[in-house]
Design an enzyme around this catalytic site. Structure first.
Site, short mmCIF file in Angstrom:
data_model
loop_
_atom_site.label_atom_id
_atom_site.label_comp_id
_atom_site.label_asym_id
_atom_site.label_seq_id
_atom_site.Cartn_x
_atom_site.Cartn_y
_atom_site.Cartn_z
CG HIS A 59 -2.00 -1.10 1.38
ND1 HIS A 59 -3.19 -0.88 0.55
CD2 HIS A 59 -2.05 -2.29 1.72
CE1 HIS A 59 -3.86 -1.87 0.72
NE2 HIS A 59 -3.34 -2.80 1.40
N PRO A 60 0.60 2.36 -0.65
CG PRO A 60 -0.68 3.74 -2.15
CD PRO A 60 -0.60 2.37 -1.98
CB ILE A 115 -7.08 4.22 7.29
CG1 ILE A 115 -8.54 4.39 7.80
CG2 ILE A 115 -6.64 5.22 6.18
CD1 ILE A 115 -8.58 5.63 8.51
CB ALA A 117 -8.31 6.13 2.24
#
Length: 332
Positions: A59-60, A115, A117
């Site tokens: 994940h970025p 999270i 998002a």
């Protein structure tokens, strides 16, 4: 109908190799709900700590659109769509603060802040990051795994949706092919699919010459088009067929297209030119505050529905904007 997928498809949903292999082994699935049930069992009961960390690493950081260890092109595109609201509501200062807290979080816990998002603003995400920063590592590790599962469920919904769209396209091709074989007349140089009166088949509608959804932005305070406004089009996809007002979860907004308004205030192409628009709930957002920080509205989102009976209609959804008000309507 059963849905079959390969290991690489599940890697796009969750970058854990163990997760992807187990899901591919369990394929095919009767439904999205069946796949989600299996995915939860695999993720929480079969995948070990190393597998969790492998998934996290793909994940970025929130506020960025790519990761050095991105799992796939589909994963990168989905991640961009999931962060679209955060990026649309971000300012230079909020992105800087988010970057600083991301670094603090990684230094304390050893992995990227994770999270779900989708639909969250930059301020909401930053507040949650600060709150979770106070957790003990073992508690935060479990929370991150739960957030990964939320993201995985949303991406499974997108994966199933793409397969359903392919199936739908194949059905449309089959129908069109049959109509072509039944073609009996050429009128005014246009080849029109028609049927024999005994079968009661209807005449085919003319093909579109523009995308099914378009927009323009008018600055009513100046009485002129608003150029340079970023526009983002998304569609709702998920376990729930439509978003629930005031409630989170059950799906996410999936990126469809983006553009910037020209000198006439019109956006570029947000969707492909297709005869039938996909029925569903759409959201078109305008980054109104980027070039005008004094505007009361940092961004504007308009949510609307295309029904099954309307899929061949055109939807022009303009924005009429002033510093302290905006309005819209369905045009043609």
């Amino acid at each position: 109908m059963e849905f079959s997928f390969e290991e690489k498809d599940f890697v796009s949903c969750c970058a854990s190799t163990k997760f992807a292999k187990d899901m591919a082994s369990a394929s095919p699935f009767r439904s999205l709900q069946h796949a989600v049930s299996v995915a939860r069992d695999v993720w929480f009961n079969n995948v070990d700590v190393n597998g969790w960390l492998q998934a996290f690493s793909a994940h970025p950081r929130i506020g960025q659109t790519h990761s050095p260890s991105v799992a796939s092109e589909a994963s990168a595109q989905w991640s961009k769509g999931e962060q679209s609201t955060a990026l649309a509501t971000a300012t230079g200062s909020s992105l800087q603060e988010l970057s600083e807290w991301n670094a603090r979080y990684r230094e304390k816990f050893g992995f990227v802040f994770l999270i779900c998002a989708s639909g969250r603003s930059t301020d909401e995400i930053l507040a949650e990051l600060k709150r979770r920063y106070t957790n003990r590592p073992i508690v935060e590790f479990e929370i991150a795994a739960q957030e990964q599962m939320k993201i995985t469920e949303l991406r499974l919904a997108k994966l199933f949706s793409s397969r359903e769209n392919i199936s739908s396209t194949a059905d449309k091709y089959s129908t069109a092919k049959k109509a072509e074989e039944d073609r009996i007349s050429i009128i005014g140089g246009h080849v029109t699919a028609a049927s024999e009166s005994s079968t009661g088949k209807s005449v085919r509608h003319p093909a579109r010459t523009r995308p099914p959804i378009t927009t323009h932005v008018l600055d009513v305070s100046r009485g002129s088009p608003a150029a340079g406004i970023e526009v983002l089009l998304e569609v709702w996809r998920g376990i729930q067929s439509r978003p629930t007002f005031g409630a989170a979860g059950g799906g996410s907004w999936v990126f469809q297209g983006s553009s910037t308004t020209d000198l006439d205030g019109r956006s570029g192409q947000l969707l492909s030119i297709v005869d039938d628009a996909s029925p569903g709930i759409y959201r078109i957002s305008f980054n109104t505050g980027k070039d005008n920080p004094s505007c009361f509205f940092p961004y504007v989102s308009i949510v609307f529905e295309i029904k099954e009976s309307q899929k061949r209609e055109h939807f022009h959804v303009p924005l009429l904007l002033s510093p302290f008000s905006f309005s819209t309507y369905r045009g043609s």
